[in-house]
Write an enzyme that holds these catalytic residues in place. Structure first.
Site, mmCIF file in Angstrom:
data_model
loop_
_atom_site.group_PDB
_atom_site.id
_atom_site.type_symbol
_atom_site.label_atom_id
_atom_site.label_comp_id
_atom_site.label_asym_id
_atom_site.label_seq_id
_atom_site.Cartn_x
_atom_site.Cartn_y
_atom_site.Cartn_z
ATOM 1 C CG ASP B 403 -1.675 1.174 1.454
ATOM 2 O OD1 ASP B 403 -2.230 1.633 0.457
ATOM 3 O OD2 ASP B 403 -1.760 1.661 2.586
ATOM 4 C CE LYS B 404 0.511 7.360 -2.674
ATOM 5 N NZ LYS B 404 0.848 8.456 -1.779
ATOM 6 C CB THR B 405 -1.536 6.450 2.121
ATOM 7 O OG1 THR B 405 -1.720 6.857 0.773
ATOM 8 C CG2 THR B 405 -1.601 7.627 3.030
ATOM 9 C CB THR B 655 -1.841 3.706 -3.924
ATOM 10 O OG1 THR B 655 -2.379 4.799 -3.209
ATOM 11 C CG2 THR B 655 -1.451 4.152 -5.315
ATOM 12 N N GLY B 656 -4.925 3.756 -3.641
ATOM 13 C CA GLY B 656 -6.163 4.380 -4.071
ATOM 14 C C GLY B 656 -5.894 5.793 -4.566
ATOM 15 N NE ARG B 761 -7.655 8.617 -9.339
ATOM 16 C CZ ARG B 761 -7.394 9.490 -8.369
ATOM 17 N NH1 ARG B 761 -7.321 9.072 -7.113
ATOM 18 N NH2 ARG B 761 -7.222 10.751 -8.626
ATOM 19 C CG ASP B 788 -1.445 2.001 6.811
ATOM 20 O OD1 ASP B 788 -1.846 1.805 5.655
ATOM 21 O OD2 ASP B 788 -1.439 3.102 7.368
ATOM 22 C CG ASN B 791 -7.265 1.151 2.196
ATOM 23 O OD1 ASN B 791 -6.549 0.862 3.160
ATOM 24 N ND2 ASN B 791 -6.927 2.041 1.311
#
Lengths: 370, 1078
Positions: B403-405, B655-656, B761, B788, B791
């Protein structure tokens, strides 16, 4: 506070979430101890098997094994061994008649004399063995067909032997000693005569003492206690079916060698590992004056009282005379194996040495350059 | 509506507050039965423990197999006594039962303390203290500050006037922030015991379900001579069991879900059932061995009957069968023989392997939790192991999905700048009073101050906030589940607009002229990850209704009707949020309220209806501006990613976030380099070209490179960027053509050739879809997902190994993961060091177990050829029994716990070493074959060595002969020494424990044998081993033979090792040598 109580994870392999344990996961997270064990930093010796480190070991093994092998080989070669088959399979062999006319019910025994000559004198103590071939003492049904507590002198077992002894457990009375092993006790009698050059026969004294393990004779095998008269002790039992004499009359000459502690019997009861085996029959002790060899070279007669049938299962009977060294009887295997392994190690050492010089350097340099 | 009402009864429950029947007119009183509030997490009771535990243990295929063997031994006349398999089985079962019993006892204790915990219940207008377990649905409870809720409660009233209370759910989801819960306005005045007792109401709500954040219900309040009032209930009214009341003196609430129906109880049910690749290999090997076992038994049975065709062999005069045996039918006899052979050789599948593997995993996982390098001082947590079954899988990872964030980045947002009508504001610059009075500026700042769900810490008073601002102190007193919001509100503070508090549903703002502005908060349209935006509806002091909305640009732009959209541009590496507003006329507001209330009151499909309502309300926006928030990379994130790539892992970022931001992060974290050629597979491109063409284009590019790379030295590095929309197009099964599978394949082909892939996205479920897609591709790579937030849970659950980061967005990811670590950088040690070591350890453990049992059983097989196929065991019963459980068990267990074939520093320094163990390299068939052949070779050496040693001669100096038990003991002694020394040769890390255990277990064997043969054992019916071992040791040739046979057995393995190391050294082996050289 409540979370740990829910770690009801299944422990068996099928359930979902069977996985695992609650241990580390639910521990309250505090700073881990900085101990060598927990941080996997225990001081350690870290050997690596490289050509360089293994080389000396190979040479050392080679250098140790080859002399041992030579020593063993020489020792084995110095052992004198003589073996003669007296089964009587051939028409020409002296025991042919006895082997043919065999029946358990024979009351009179069949004897035959086998002539042989020794090319070399046998020094020191000579051990006389009888050998059987194709006789499966290690058959499972056979091996377990005994009652150790009966043989240890247990009185209840004497009167009611173990079930394992079937079908040699009782005839009309309980059999002592029971079981297939005891029932098939080797009962040929072997006598050895030396033929003097002048033609007269001299009986060679055969000693039966010391042919069984000391611990077997004195601890594992015991006559039932209570009475010195073995006839009384064994009252209420019957002899094994194939036996001619009851157990307490096995050795008419030596009263201490009767009953379960008869050494021939004990030797037989130690079941052999392989279907071709030999068992110690007696010892021919060296002459006290030590001037003449125990068995000088010359002609001998083996007098056999032929009682033991082996033809039905294609077996063979042999008589073996052998001297003994510290390493036992004649067995070139160990010496040859040691020499072979020693030389192989030595050769491998050489191969590794050359490899080490050709490739080891390259690897090291590659390591440095990378 | 009656019909609808009927439906409710099926999947909803009606709770009568205080057990008061509703007025007869309202509805029928249907007493329902619910479980009491007893928590039962234990599995067993005293009475059912033995049968239930036994049943559960024997459901396990291995245990069942051993039970069968044991039963066969009891029934038929077998070569070995039932003790030989019964004792180890009993041992294993007992150990497991004790462990499970102990755990269950702990659970009982915990249950007990929870169930007996005192609870204040309101009865007849007074507070009565009872035990927690006595609580029933419908009881009204009083909870005081800092007390934990005893069950799921519906808040009726609180000591606060506004009917709110504060709660922390730390023990549920790890979020430490205080959450606000609300009482229904109509009940919030029932503030004393007497009053609350007079409340006459029923609650209809859904049946229990595990989602912590969902609850729908309806409360009907009956008043005398008035129509009942119905109010909707949501998650904001429901207090969950396990949460703690904070900053509120006391509350009154009614029990809705009790005992095992509570959301907490429903949530702690076991979830994952992941099996590691090693375990799969192990099972495959087991099947091979089972086949070997059966074929061995069949071969021997056939040979037996061929051999004993003649009666003289079957039953020579010295060895008759019993009458009973003779009368048996030959088929039955043959079958019994087959079973007997099975029993004789069954030790080839060792009962102790499962126990050892389990112990290894269980104990081994402690090293992860103990690792101080993975301890984070700031958070005060170390790595957590939620399942120990996957330790070795950490050494097999080929794809890392991150995940990124919050994972790659800190998720510590900092407000950088904002842009209103094309003017850029930077907080520091503004302090100089350069604010240009733009058209929407005031509104923009107010919007940011109002449109959020940030809470203000209670301790701070308005005065102190003011003081803080004037003193320029960076006071951080905002709490929110989303760090963006805090960053924005704090950023606004620096721009002069301070959000003070929410009081009596009025939001107070301190504007830059030090005046307090009050806005009435009417509705909050909460954020969700599907809409990707949130809105508030407020009423200003001038009576104007305003709808403020903030969200990702893609979710705002389509709804904007005016405003300078083109001015808002994403800045590299910054997270952009757009702010828009709409002013509502009172009529519009009424309509909006109506829509929202309708949706909120719905009992069924409330989510969906709310979404529809939101969709209708959030439209026709005027764009105000955009904010840019920076999210810094986590410490050493770039280094970690580089190491992972060097280790041969492909790192995918899912990532979203939008493409530009995500790509910036990828460059910053060195996932993409300057030399990387980026391939784009985005909506923008597919709009120009058809998906088909784009895909084929890209694959051609990639494939051309591959054909060239054979020649060129430096191969081109590709990076792929794909977005959610394109991905779903790629994955969408198109019925008209067979091309869908094709697209999938082409996509996989492209991504396989890319060193890094960025998927932006992504919806949470798409993340899981990607993981699933890669998992199912034809190489079946091992995947790892790390994230983390909530999602990421779906992908964490989907991947082979799921790792949760104990980050700021709550603990949901960490809870659902297999392992949890505090920071992304710890992944490096987790995989490169722990994973590598665990894999090497368990691979050796598995191979060694099979090896040592081949060595053990094959001589017994060979012996059958020399004992007339009579199933005579070669070894004594004690040796058969103890070989696996004591003579050879500890050294391998210890090895598999603390072996370190290469130092931890080297592993960290040189990530490429990870490639040496990739793709299950130590458990592939050739390796397995090598071990098995080594085992067979050793077994032949043991057996035939002893055979030639015994061959028709004596090897004592007194001429006495040895029997079959000496033969077996000789073989067994060589066996125990060889397999132990083989392990010693494989050990690269000799601590004192290793010395102790290896030499200790050999010594134990010798001492045991001396003792076992040293006395006449009174309770045994055989004394076959009496003095056998001593007699053997008293013979010189036996010693020489043992030494020789051990040497021969170990020789080939040593030679193989040395040759391989010298001629074809692996990277690991080079590193080992390098270590000693330096």
């Amino acid at each position: 506070m409540m979370a740990p109580s829910y770690n009801a994870k299944e422990e068996d392999g099928h359930q979902p979430g069977a996985t695992g344990h609650g241990g580390a996961g639910t521990m309250t997270n505090k700073k881990p101890d900085n101990t060598a064990f927990k941080q996997q930093r225990l001081p350690a010796w870290q050997p690596i098997l490289t050509a360089g480190t293994v080389l000396p070991a190979f040479f050392v093994i080679g250098l140790i094994f080859i002399p041992i092998g030579v020593g063993l080989f020489v020792t084995s070669n110095n052992i004198k061994e003589f073996e003669i088959d007296y089964t009587g399979v051939d028409m020409s062999s002296p025991c042919y008649n006895c082997s043919q006319s065999y029946s358990w019910n024979n009351t009179q025994s069949c004897t035959c004399s086998v002539h042989f000559s020794l090319d070399q004198p046998f020094e020191s103590n000579v051990f006389m063995y009888y050998g059987l071939s194709n006789f499966y003492q290690n058959h499972r049904r056979y091996v377990k067909s005994r009652d150790d507590s009966q043989l240890n002198g247990d009185k209840t077992s004497l009167q009611s032997p173990s079930k394992e002894c079937e079908p040699y457990r009782s005839s009309d009375k309980p059999i002592a000693p029971c079981g297939a092993i005891a029932n098939s006790l080797f009962n040929d009698t072997l006598e050895l005569y030396y033929i003097d050059p002048n033609g007269s026969r001299t009986a060679i004294p055969l000693v039966k003492k010391g042919i069984a393990w000391w611990t077997d004779k004195h601890v594992k095998f015991r006559n039932p206690s209570g009475n010195n008269n073995l006839t009384v002790v064994f009252q209420g039992t019957s002899k094994p079916v194939n036996w001619r004499k009851p157990v307490f009359e096995l050795d008419p000459l030596d009263s201490d060698n009767n009953g379960f502690i008869n050494e021939d019997f004990i030797v037989w009861m130690r079941t052999a590992a392989l279907p071709t085996f030999r068992k110690l029959y007696c010892i021919i002790q060296k002459k006290p004056n030590n001037m003449t060899p125990t068995l000088p070279r010359g002609e001998y007669i083996l007098e056999v009282t032929y009682n033991y049938p082996v033809r039905s299962f294609d077996g063979r009977k042999r008589m073996i005379l052998s001297t003994i060294s510290w390493m036992g009887g004649k067995n070139p295997f160990l010496g040859i194996a040691y020499i072979t392994v020693g030389s192989v190690c030595f050769c491998l050492g050489l191969v590794l040495l050359s490899i080490h010089y050709r490739y080891g350097k390259r690897n090291n340099s590659a390591e440095i350059s990378s | 509506t009656d019909c609808a009402g009927e439906e409710y009864w099926v999947d909803s429950r009606t709770v009568y507050i205080g057990h008061k029947e509703p007025p007869p007119a309202a509805e029928a009183y249907i007493p329902q039965r619910y479980p009491d509030n007893r928590i039962v997490s234990s599995k067993y009771t005293l009475w059912n423990f033995i049968p239930k535990n036994l049943f559960e243990q024997f459901r396990r295929i291995a245990n069942f197999y051993f039970l069968l063997i044991f039963l066969v031994q009891l029934i038929i006349d077998t070569p070995t006594s039932p003790v030989t398999s019964g004792l180890p089985l009993f041992f294993v079962i007992t150990v497991t039962a004790i462990k499970q019993g102990y755990e269950d006892w702990l659970r009982h204790k915990a249950d007990c303390s929870i169930n007996e915990c005192p609870v204040d219940m309101v009865q007849q207008g007074t507070v009565v203290r009872t035990q927690s377990s006595k609580l029933r649905v419908g009881d009204v409870v009083m909870v005081r500050e800092d007390e934990t809720f005893p069950c799921d409660l519906l808040l009726l009233s609180s000591s606060h006037d506004d009917g709110t209370c504060y709660v922390t759910t730390t023990s549920l989801d790890g979020e430490s922030s205080h959450k606000t819960y609300y009482a229904v306005p109509d009940t919030m005045d029932f503030k004393t015991e007497q009053k609350v007792d007079s409340l006459h109401a029923t609650i209809e709500c859904e049946q229990p379900q595990p989602d912590l954040y969902k609850f729908v219900g309806r409360i009907n309040i009956y008043k005398e001579r008035e129509d009942p009032i119905a109010r909707s209930l949501g998650a904001e009214n429901l207090l969950l069991r396990g949460a703690t009341l904070k900053n509120t003196e006391h509350i009154y609430a009614v029990a809705i879900y009790t005992g095992m129906d509570t959301k907490m109880a429903l949530n702690y049910q076991s979830k994952s059932q992941k099996r590691s690749a090693v375990e799969k290999s192990m099972n495959a090997f087991l099947i091979v061995y089972l086949c070997i076992l059966i074929s061995k038994a069949v071969i021997n049975t056939v040979l037996k009957y061929a051999w004993q065709w003649s009666v003289d062999r079957d039953e020579p005069w010295y060895n008759h069968r019993t009458e009973i045996d003779r009368e048996r039918h030959v088929v039955i006899r043959a079958f019994t023989d087959f079973l007997a052979f099975m029993v004789l050789f069954n030790y080839i599948i060792p009962v102790s392997m499962y126990v050892t593997v389990e112990m290894q995993k269980f104990l081994g996982s402690y090293f992860i939790a103990w690792d101080k390098d993975m301890y984070d001082e700031e958070l005060g947590v170390g790595a957590q192991v939620n399942t120990s079954d996957l330790n070795e899988e950490l050494g097999q990872v080929e794809y890392v999905f991150t995940d990124k964030t919050g994972t790659l980045t800190e998720n510590n947002m900092e407000f950088i700048e904002c842009c209103v009508d094309g003017h850029v504001y930077i907080p520091h610059a503004i302090c100089n009073g350069q604010i240009l009075s733009a058209e929407h500026e005031d509104l923009f700042f107010r919007a940011l101050c109002l449109c959020h769900t940030v809470q203000v810490k209670e301790e701070e008073t308005v005065d102190s906030i003011k003081r803080g601002i004037h003193l320029g102190k960076p006071t951080s007193f905002y709490i929110s589940s989303s760090p963006d919001e805090v960053a924005l509100v704090e950023g606004m503070k620096r721009l002069g607009y301070t959000y003070l508090r929410l009081k009596d549903s009025h939001m107070e703002i301190l504007n830059k002229d030090d005046e307090i502005e009050r806005f009435e908060l009417l509705h909050v349209l909460n954020f969700d990850s599907v809409r990707r935006r949130m809105s508030v509806i407020v009423k200003s002091s001038s009576g104007e209704y305003l709808l403020f909305c903030k969200g990702a640009d893609t979710s705002i732009f389509p709804r904007v009707v005016s405003g300078k959209v083109e001015q808002v541009r994403a800045r590299e590496g910054l997270r952009t949020l757009c702010v828009a507003y709409r002013s509502l006329s009172p009529v519009e507001y009424e309509e909006t309220c109506h829509q929202l209330d309708d949706a909120k009151l719905a009992l069924q499909d409330r989510e969906q209806r709310l979404a529809q309502a939101y969709d209708l309300i959030e439209r026709d926006f005027t764009l105000l501006g955009a904010t840019a928030v920076e999210d810094r990379l986590q410490e050493k994130a770039a280094d970690t990613i580089e190491s992972l790539q060097k280790a041969g892992m492909k790192v995918w970022v899912l990532t979203g976030d939008k493409m530009e931001t995500a790509a910036a992060t990828c460059y910053a974290s060195k996932l993409f380099r300057r030399s990387t050629q980026i391939l784009e597979l985005t909506k923008k491109r597919t709009e120009e070209q058809s998906l088909h063409d784009v895909l084929f284009d890209l694959s051609r590019t990639v494939l051309r490179q591959r054909t060239l790379s054979g020649l060129s030295v430096e191969c081109q590095d590709y990076g792929l960027i794909i977005d959610g929309a394109t991905l779903s197009a790629v994955l969408k099964p198109s019925p008209e053509s067979s091309g869908s599978g094709n697209y999938r394949e082409i996509f996989l082909e492209i991504s396989r050739n890319c060193s890094a892939v960025l998927c932006c996205r992504m919806a949470p479920l798409q993340k899981a879809q990607i993981v699933k897609l890669i998992k199912a591709s034809k190489e079946h790579p091992i995947t790892l997902a790390i994230g983390d937030g909530a999602n990421d849970v779906s992908m964490i659950l989907e991947a082979h190994v799921g790792i949760g980061i104990m980050g700021k967005e709550g603990r949901q990811a960490a809870r659902n993961s297999d392992y949890a670590i505090p920071k992304f950088k710890h992944l490096k040690k987790m995989l490169l060091v722990h994973g590598h070591l665990y894999y090497v350890r368990i691979a050796e453990l598995v191979q060694y177990f099979f090896y040592k049992n081949v060595c053990f059983i094959f001589p017994q097989f060979l012996y059958q050829f020399f004992c007339g196929f009579s199933q005579q065991p070669l070894y004594d019963t004690a040796y058969l029994t103890l070989y696996n459980i004591s003579f050879t068990s500890l050294p391998i267990l210890l090895y598999s716990l603390i072996e370190k074939h290469i130092s931890i520093e080297t592993l960290k320094r040189d990530p490429t070493l990870y490639r040496d163990v990739a793709k299950n390299s130590l458990l592939r068939w050739p390796v397995f074959l090598y071990w098995t052949c080594l085992g067979l070779f050793n077994a032949c050496i043991f057996f035939f060595g002893a055979y030639f040693l015994f061959d028709n001669t004596t090897f004592t100096s007194n001429g006495q002969m040895f029997g079959n038990w000496t033969f077996g003991t000789l073989v067994f002694t060589v066996l125990v020494f060889t397999v132990t020394l083989k392990l010693a040769l494989d050990t690269h890390h000799w601590t004192w424990i290793n010395h102790f255990v290896i030499w200790g277990s050999l010594l134990f064997y010798v001492i045991f044998s001396l003792l076992w043969g040293g006395i006449i054992w009174p309770f045994l019916n055989y004394q076959r081993m009496y003095y056998v071992f001593m007699q053997m040791l008293s013979s010189g040739p036996a010693w020489l033979g043992i030494i020789l046979l051990i040497t021969i057995s170990l020789l080939p393995d040593v030679v193989k090792k040395v040759l391989c190391r010298t001629l074809w050294p692996t990277a690991t082996e080079r590193a080992q040598v390098g270590r000693t050289a330096t």
